[in-house]
Design a protein around this motif. Structure first.
Motif, PDB file in Angstrom:
ATOM      1  N   LEU A   1      -8.407   8.815  -7.076  1.00 34.66           N
ATOM      2  CA  LEU A   1      -9.230   7.718  -6.565  1.00 34.66           C
ATOM      3  C   LEU A   1      -8.378   6.497  -6.243  1.00 34.66           C
ATOM      4  CD1 LEU A   1     -12.167   6.756  -6.016  1.00 34.66           C
ATOM      5  CD2 LEU A   1     -12.241   5.974  -8.389  1.00 34.66           C
ATOM      6  N   LEU A   2      -7.465   6.151  -7.145  1.00 32.72           N
ATOM      7  CA  LEU A   2      -6.558   5.014  -6.911  1.00 32.72           C
ATOM      8  C   LEU A   2      -5.648   5.288  -5.709  1.00 32.72           C
ATOM      9  CD1 LEU A   2      -5.541   4.131 -10.590  1.00 32.72           C
ATOM     10  CD2 LEU A   2      -7.097   2.856  -9.097  1.00 32.72           C
ATOM     11  N   LEU A   3      -5.216   6.538  -5.577  1.00 25.38           N
ATOM     12  CA  LEU A   3      -4.368   6.913  -4.437  1.00 25.38           C
ATOM     13  C   LEU A   3      -5.111   6.734  -3.118  1.00 25.38           C
ATOM     14  CD1 LEU A   3      -1.862   8.174  -3.139  1.00 25.38           C
ATOM     15  CD2 LEU A   3      -2.757  10.428  -3.768  1.00 25.38           C
ATOM     16  N   LEU A   4      -6.362   7.150  -3.085  1.00 24.83           N
ATOM     17  CA  LEU A   4      -7.161   6.997  -1.860  1.00 24.83           C
ATOM     18  C   LEU A   4      -7.380   5.524  -1.527  1.00 24.83           C
ATOM     19  CD1 LEU A   4      -9.814   9.818  -2.434  1.00 24.83           C
ATOM     20  CD2 LEU A   4      -7.880   9.844  -0.849  1.00 24.83           C
TER      21      LEU A   4
ATOM     22  N   GLY B   1       0.810  -1.213   0.000  1.00 26.03           N
ATOM     23  CA  GLY B   1       0.000   0.000   0.000  1.00 26.03           C
ATOM     24  C   GLY B   1       0.841   1.260   0.000  1.00 26.03           C
ATOM     25  N   THR B   2       1.930   1.246   0.779  1.00 25.27           N
ATOM     26  CA  THR B   2       2.816   2.409   0.834  1.00 25.27           C
ATOM     27  C   THR B   2       3.497   2.651  -0.509  1.00 25.27           C
ATOM     28  OG1 THR B   2       3.245   2.053   3.192  1.00 25.27           O
ATOM     29  CG2 THR B   2       4.815   3.419   1.984  1.00 25.27           C
ATOM     30  N   ILE B   3       4.012   1.595  -1.117  1.00 27.97           N
ATOM     31  CA  ILE B   3       4.686   1.728  -2.415  1.00 27.97           C
ATOM     32  C   ILE B   3       3.725   2.270  -3.468  1.00 27.97           C
ATOM     33  CG2 ILE B   3       5.761   0.442  -4.307  1.00 27.97           C
ATOM     34  CD1 ILE B   3       6.941  -1.431  -2.169  1.00 27.97           C
ATOM     35  N   LEU B   4       2.518   1.712  -3.518  1.00 25.67           N
ATOM     36  CA  LEU B   4       1.525   2.192  -4.485  1.00 25.67           C
ATOM     37  C   LEU B   4       1.153   3.647  -4.229  1.00 25.67           C
ATOM     38  CD1 LEU B   4      -0.877  -0.896  -4.740  1.00 25.67           C
ATOM     39  CD2 LEU B   4       0.741  -0.083  -6.466  1.00 25.67           C
ATOM     40  N   ALA B   5       1.013   4.009  -2.944  1.00 25.87           N
ATOM     41  CA  ALA B   5       0.652   5.384  -2.601  1.00 25.87           C
ATOM     42  C   ALA B   5       1.731   6.365  -3.055  1.00 25.87           C
ATOM     43  CB  ALA B   5       0.424   5.511  -1.098  1.00 25.87           C
TER      44      ALA B   5
ATOM     45  N   GLY C   1       2.464  10.334  -9.535  1.00 29.53           N
ATOM     46  CA  GLY C   1       1.640  10.422 -10.737  1.00 29.53           C
ATOM     47  C   GLY C   1       0.680  11.594 -10.685  1.00 29.53           C
ATOM     48  N   LEU C   2       0.148  11.852  -9.494  1.00 30.66           N
ATOM     49  CA  LEU C   2      -0.772  12.970  -9.320  1.00 30.66           C
ATOM     50  C   LEU C   2      -0.066  14.292  -9.603  1.00 30.66           C
ATOM     51  CD1 LEU C   2      -3.776  12.927  -8.408  1.00 30.66           C
ATOM     52  CD2 LEU C   2      -2.985  13.638  -6.153  1.00 30.66           C
ATOM     53  N   SER C   3       1.176  14.399  -9.180  1.00 28.62           N
ATOM     54  CA  SER C   3       1.930  15.637  -9.419  1.00 28.62           C
ATOM     55  C   SER C   3       2.236  15.818 -10.907  1.00 28.62           C
ATOM     56  CB  SER C   3       3.227  15.640  -8.603  1.00 28.62           C
ATOM     57  OG  SER C   3       4.148  14.696  -9.108  1.00 28.62           O
ATOM     58  N   VAL C   4       2.411  14.701 -11.630  1.00 25.10           N
ATOM     59  CA  VAL C   4       2.656  14.781 -13.071  1.00 25.10           C
ATOM     60  C   VAL C   4       1.418  15.330 -13.787  1.00 25.10           C
ATOM     61  CG1 VAL C   4       3.066  13.433 -15.164  1.00 25.10           C
ATOM     62  CG2 VAL C   4       4.378  12.946 -13.097  1.00 25.10           C
TER      63      VAL C   4
ATOM     64  N   MET D   1      -4.145   4.246  -0.041  1.00 20.98           N
ATOM     65  CA  MET D   1      -4.017   4.668   1.359  1.00 20.98           C
ATOM     66  C   MET D   1      -4.934   3.850   2.258  1.00 20.98           C
ATOM     67  SD  MET D   1      -1.679   6.995   1.581  1.00 20.98           S
ATOM     68  CE  MET D   1      -2.012   7.472   3.274  1.00 20.98           C
ATOM     69  N   ALA D   2      -6.146   3.579   1.790  1.00 22.08           N
ATOM     70  CA  ALA D   2      -7.093   2.794   2.593  1.00 22.08           C
ATOM     71  C   ALA D   2      -6.631   1.356   2.757  1.00 22.08           C
ATOM     72  CB  ALA D   2      -8.477   2.828   1.934  1.00 22.08           C
ATOM     73  N   SER D   3      -5.851   0.850   1.778  1.00 22.92           N
ATOM     74  CA  SER D   3      -5.446  -0.558   1.810  1.00 22.92           C
ATOM     75  C   SER D   3      -4.549  -0.893   2.998  1.00 22.92           C
ATOM     76  CB  SER D   3      -4.731  -0.928   0.506  1.00 22.92           C
ATOM     77  OG  SER D   3      -3.448  -0.314   0.425  1.00 22.92           O
TER      78      SER D   3
END
Length: 250
Positions: free
Chosen positions: A189-192, A83-87, A93-96, A195-197
């Motif tokens: 949405l994927l980031l959230l 979960g941390t790695i994906l976040a 990616g969000l900043s890009v 984080m929830a994972s």
């Protein structure tokens, strides 16, 4: 019976990351949606509420999955690590995507630049806009083109009249090509979800590795680390001055 401080601190890093993330989320995401995509406060509020909506379903889901996990490294660790790695990846990616949208609105984003202000005036002069307080106005009723071009971020009129005009320009760009906004919300949405994972598994990890009489002390350390994470983000925000009007398009 002594508390294993090293292990407790390692567990606490999950809380450190979670608190740091939410501090960033509450400030930066809202600013991006309104300033760079031109969203209204109401619509950006709906997007910002996604985390609470997802939490209703994701937290129990990942908590139950971690309870049933049979991984050799433990029930909670795989969720926290993955979960941390994906976040982290999704945050980058969000900043890009954020930067891509900034390029889309480049001709409106230069601050304290009379030429940019003139462009904004020409496009929004007769558009009915609203001040942050909700009062309707048009630029041509308030200013001449030359007067508007001379307004800077140091002037009181900037937040009242210039910011709504800039946001209207950004909204027009987004309306013409909404793909960037869809991608941004999709990545968010994927980031959230990422984080929830690991949020519930992280909460459950401390009791798993700490005997009951020492859990209160361990909980205090973990919460302290979460507070430190939030403080560091606040300090960085202060150093970078992200809340200043002139830095709305950084």
């Amino acid at each position: 019976m002594r508390l294993n401080y090293r292990r407790t601190v390692l567990v606490g890093f999950a809380f450190f990351l979670i608190c740091a993330f939410w501090q960033i989320y509450d400030v930066s995401i809202a600013m991006t949606l309104t300033n760079k995509f031109g969203m209204s406060q109401d619509h950006s509020g709906i997007v910002m509420a996604l985390d609470n909506i997802l939490a209703l379903f994701m937290l129990p889901l990942f908590g139950g999955l971690s309870d049933r996990c049979k991984n050799p490294r433990g029930r909670r660790t795989p969720f926290i690590v993955v979960g941390t790695i994906l976040a982290v990846i999704l945050m980058l990616g969000l900043s890009v995507v954020d930067n891509f949208q900034l390029n889309n609105i480049e001709k409106y984003s230069r601050v304290d630049d009379p030429a940019t202000m003139a462009i904004i005036y020409d496009e929004q002069a007769d558009t009915v806009l609203k001040t942050p307080g909700g009062k309707s106005f048009t630029l041509e009723e308030k200013f001449t083109r030359e007067e508007f071009a001379q307004i800077t971020t140091e002037d009181a009129d900037y937040t009242t009249y210039v910011v709504p005009a800039r946001q209207a320009c950004a909204a027009a760009v987004t309306a013409q090509n909404p793909t960037t906004l869809y991608i941004y919300i999709g990545v968010l949405l994927l980031l959230l979800i990422a984080m929830a994972s690991f949020r519930t598994p992280a909460v459950a990890l401390m009791p798993d590795v700490t005997v009951k009489p020492l859990r209160s002390k361990a909980n205090a350390i973990i919460n302290l680390m979460g507070t430190v994470g939030g403080i560091i983000v606040l300090a960085l925000g202060s150093i970078l001055a992200i809340s200043k009007v002139k830095n709305a398009y950084m």
